[in-house]
Design a protein around this motif. Structure first.
Motif, PDB file in Angstrom:
ATOM      1  N   SER A  75       0.846  -1.189   0.000  1.00  0.00           N
ATOM      2  CA  SER A  75       0.000   0.000   0.000  1.00  0.00           C
ATOM      3  C   SER A  75       0.881   1.237   0.000  1.00  0.00           C
ATOM      4  O   SER A  75       2.040   1.189   0.408  1.00  0.00           O
ATOM      5  CB  SER A  75      -0.916   0.015   1.233  1.00  0.00           C
ATOM      6  N   ARG A  76       0.318   2.328  -0.452  1.00  0.00           N
ATOM      7  CA  ARG A  76       0.965   3.620  -0.271  1.00  0.00           C
ATOM      8  C   ARG A  76       0.549   4.157   1.113  1.00  0.00           C
ATOM      9  O   ARG A  76      -0.223   3.520   1.818  1.00  0.00           O
ATOM     10  CB  ARG A  76       0.542   4.587  -1.373  1.00  0.00           C
ATOM     11  N   ALA A  77       1.065   5.327   1.453  1.00  0.00           N
ATOM     12  CA  ALA A  77       0.731   5.914   2.755  1.00  0.00           C
ATOM     13  C   ALA A  77      -0.608   6.637   2.668  1.00  0.00           C
ATOM     14  O   ALA A  77      -0.717   7.834   2.963  1.00  0.00           O
ATOM     15  CB  ALA A  77       1.843   6.852   3.198  1.00  0.00           C
ATOM     16  N   HIS A  78      -1.630   5.886   2.230  1.00  0.00           N
ATOM     17  CA  HIS A  78      -2.995   6.415   2.127  1.00  0.00           C
ATOM     18  C   HIS A  78      -3.928   5.479   2.879  1.00  0.00           C
ATOM     19  O   HIS A  78      -3.796   4.255   2.802  1.00  0.00           O
ATOM     20  CB  HIS A  78      -3.452   6.484   0.668  1.00  0.00           C
ATOM     21  N   LYS A  79      -4.908   6.050   3.575  1.00  0.00           N
ATOM     22  CA  LYS A  79      -5.832   5.224   4.360  1.00  0.00           C
ATOM     23  C   LYS A  79      -6.577   4.230   3.491  1.00  0.00           C
ATOM     24  O   LYS A  79      -6.752   3.067   3.863  1.00  0.00           O
ATOM     25  CB  LYS A  79      -6.814   6.116   5.127  1.00  0.00           C
ATOM     26  N   LYS A  80      -7.047   4.652   2.301  1.00  0.00           N
ATOM     27  CA  LYS A  80      -7.803   3.741   1.436  1.00  0.00           C
ATOM     28  C   LYS A  80      -6.935   2.582   0.968  1.00  0.00           C
ATOM     29  O   LYS A  80      -7.409   1.454   0.860  1.00  0.00           O
ATOM     30  CB  LYS A  80      -8.386   4.505   0.245  1.00  0.00           C
ATOM     31  N   GLY A 100       4.406   2.618   2.924  1.00  0.00           N
ATOM     32  CA  GLY A 100       5.567   3.500   2.981  1.00  0.00           C
ATOM     33  C   GLY A 100       5.430   4.718   2.113  1.00  0.00           C
ATOM     34  O   GLY A 100       4.373   5.002   1.533  1.00  0.00           O
ATOM     35  N   ILE A 101       6.547   5.434   2.000  1.00  0.00           N
ATOM     36  CA  ILE A 101       6.556   6.700   1.279  1.00  0.00           C
ATOM     37  C   ILE A 101       7.990   7.027   0.869  1.00  0.00           C
ATOM     38  O   ILE A 101       8.943   6.524   1.472  1.00  0.00           O
ATOM     39  CB  ILE A 101       5.980   7.820   2.187  1.00  0.00           C
ATOM     40  N   GLU A 121       5.631  12.689   9.262  1.00  0.00           N
ATOM     41  CA  GLU A 121       4.278  12.639   9.823  1.00  0.00           C
ATOM     42  C   GLU A 121       3.394  11.668   9.056  1.00  0.00           C
ATOM     43  O   GLU A 121       2.686  10.837   9.641  1.00  0.00           O
ATOM     44  CB  GLU A 121       3.667  14.036   9.799  1.00  0.00           C
ATOM     45  N   ARG A 122       3.456  11.727   7.732  1.00  0.00           N
ATOM     46  CA  ARG A 122       2.653  10.823   6.906  1.00  0.00           C
ATOM     47  C   ARG A 122       3.090   9.378   7.084  1.00  0.00           C
ATOM     48  O   ARG A 122       2.264   8.455   7.120  1.00  0.00           O
ATOM     49  CB  ARG A 122       2.750  11.230   5.436  1.00  0.00           C
ATOM     50  N   ALA A 123       4.392   9.169   7.177  1.00  0.00           N
ATOM     51  CA  ALA A 123       4.920   7.812   7.374  1.00  0.00           C
ATOM     52  C   ALA A 123       4.392   7.212   8.675  1.00  0.00           C
ATOM     53  O   ALA A 123       3.930   6.064   8.710  1.00  0.00           O
ATOM     54  CB  ALA A 123       6.445   7.839   7.377  1.00  0.00           C
ATOM     55  N   CYS A 124       4.454   7.976   9.735  1.00  0.00           N
ATOM     56  CA  CYS A 124       4.007   7.479  11.043  1.00  0.00           C
ATOM     57  C   CYS A 124       2.505   7.243  11.058  1.00  0.00           C
ATOM     58  O   CYS A 124       2.031   6.254  11.649  1.00  0.00           O
ATOM     59  CB  CYS A 124       4.406   8.469  12.136  1.00  0.00           C
ATOM     60  N   GLU A 125       1.751   8.119  10.442  1.00  0.00           N
ATOM     61  CA  GLU A 125       0.298   7.939  10.369  1.00  0.00           C
ATOM     62  C   GLU A 125      -0.051   6.650   9.627  1.00  0.00           C
ATOM     63  O   GLU A 125      -0.953   5.912  10.037  1.00  0.00           O
ATOM     64  CB  GLU A 125      -0.351   9.140   9.676  1.00  0.00           C
TER      65      GLU A 125
END
Length: 391
Positions: A75-80, A100-101, A121-125
């Motif tokens: 997955s990418r770092a996206h919730k969906k 990841g990102i 921040e995005r990585a951790c989320e």
């Protein structure tokens, strides 16, 4: 000394299938996934579920049938993306989400139009959200090969805090030299708090022909998972070849590494993958190429006939090949010709061989390879003129 295990993460069905023209249907993916499980890989990256309904379905079906290996979804770092991966892995006995990102300056600036702080921040989320679905979360720092080591260490430390269990350090563009990549892994081992509680993973591309060398350098410096593909297939010039790293560890036991791979299945799985993907394996491909255990030079043939280890560091049977091949060409010598005659039932004397060899060279100069039919015709003609008796 006890050998340390290197986990084999196979991404043939994800990164390998991204090669143009190598699309597999769900049934084919299930066949390969089953074989990978039988082979002994530790993790099967089954696909990228959010990318298409077909890929989601394939990952879901693979998750149902795999008995031993962990099943991983990208997955990418996206919730969906993460939700899709979790849903596809619903039936897996041992699920892993791989999220990841990009972390390099190029990715941060041009791909994401972002800042280093926002990337962390995005990585951790992403890791935290993935962790809410599965216990096993792998984080990839895309383009880590060109990422500043200090910043990469900072990213790794933060995602460990967020719950990552595996840190993937990809040489996404195949740019690194082995020494450089090895130092990057060592830098992380030395500078990231909590690094001993997670698994460091290599994911190397072959743009400069260094994917396998970089993966080995990564393992020597602390990585304990190698991401690879059957036949080294993958984006652009491909990925680290599974069969190469496995046999390197077998042959160089001073490295003190081992895997759970049944190496006798390597050739079979190589041929199956090649056939299903419609991507031919180059004849001189290490380990599984058709010429990997073939000898056509007279000097080499004579040495191999006398003692296989003279020119072969691997026993062909160890990778599922019945025996070495003595290929007759204009470069072949008398010992190879006698060997091949004997294989088809003709035991010739030295004087007979001298005569036959002259005729053999005439044929060999006209053809790329002299086969058994040619040898039988030669012997038929010779027997009519020399009163040869079959021995």
């Amino acid at each position: 000394m006890k050998l340390e295990k290197i986990e084999i993460f196979d991404t043939t069905l994800r990164d390998g299938e991204q090669v143009p023209g190598c699309k597999l249907n769900a049934e084919q993916k299930l066949v390969i996934a089953q074989k990978l499980d039988d082979l002994g890989v530790d993790i099967i990256e089954a696909g990228f579920p959010i990318s298409s309904p077909g890929d989601f379905h394939s990952v879901s079906e693979i998750a149902k049938i795999v008995r031993s290996a962990k099943v991983c979804a990208l997955s990418r770092a996206h919730k969906k993306d993460i939700e899709s991966a979790a849903q596809a892995l619903k039936y897996a006995k041992k699920p892993r989400i791989h999220t990841g990102i990009g972390t390099s300056e190029s990715h941060i600036k041009f791909k994401f139009n972002s800042t280093p702080e926002e990337i962390i921040e995005r990585a951790c989320e992403a890791v935290t959200y993935a962790k809410s679905f599965v216990d096993d979360v792998e984080f990839y720092a895309e383009d880590a090969g060109r990422t500043d080591n200090a910043f990469l260490a900072k990213v790794c430390q933060e995602v460990i805090k967020a719950g990552a269990t595996v840190l993937n350090i990809p040489d996404t563009t195949g740019y690194c030299l082995p020494e450089e990549y090895g130092k990057k892994i060592k830098y992380l081992k030395d500078h990231v708090q909590g690094i001993d509680n997670v698994v460091l993973s290599t994911h190397c591309h072959n743009d400069l022909g260094l994917a396998t060398a970089n993966s080995i350098a990564g393992a020597v410096n602390g990585a304990r998972q190698i991401e690879c593909t059957i036949n080294g297939i993958g984006e652009r010039a491909g990925n680290t070849a599974l069969e190469e790293v496995v046999m390197i560890f077998k042959q160089h036991q001073h490295l003190n590494f081992t895997t759970d791979i049944n190496s006798r299945m390597l050739t079979e799985l190589s041929l199956l993958t090649s056939e299903m993907m419609g991507m031919l394996v180059q004849p001189n491909k290490a380990i599984v190429g058709s010429n990997a255990f073939a000898h056509s030079s007279g000097i080499h043939q004579d040495g191999v006939i006398k003692n296989r280890e003279t020119y072969e560091i691997i026993n062909p049977e160890d990778v599922g090949v019945n025996k070495s091949s003595i290929v007759l060409t204009a470069r072949s010598g008398r010992s190879a010709l006698a060997y091949r005659f004997k294989n088809i039932g003709f035991d010739v004397t030295k004087n007979e061989l001298d005569t036959l060899y002259v005729e053999f060279l005439k044929i060999a100069d006209r053809k790329k390879e002299v086969n058994n039919d040619d040898l039988n015709l030669m012997m038929t003609a010779f027997a009519q003129t020399a009163n040869y008796e079959h021995r």
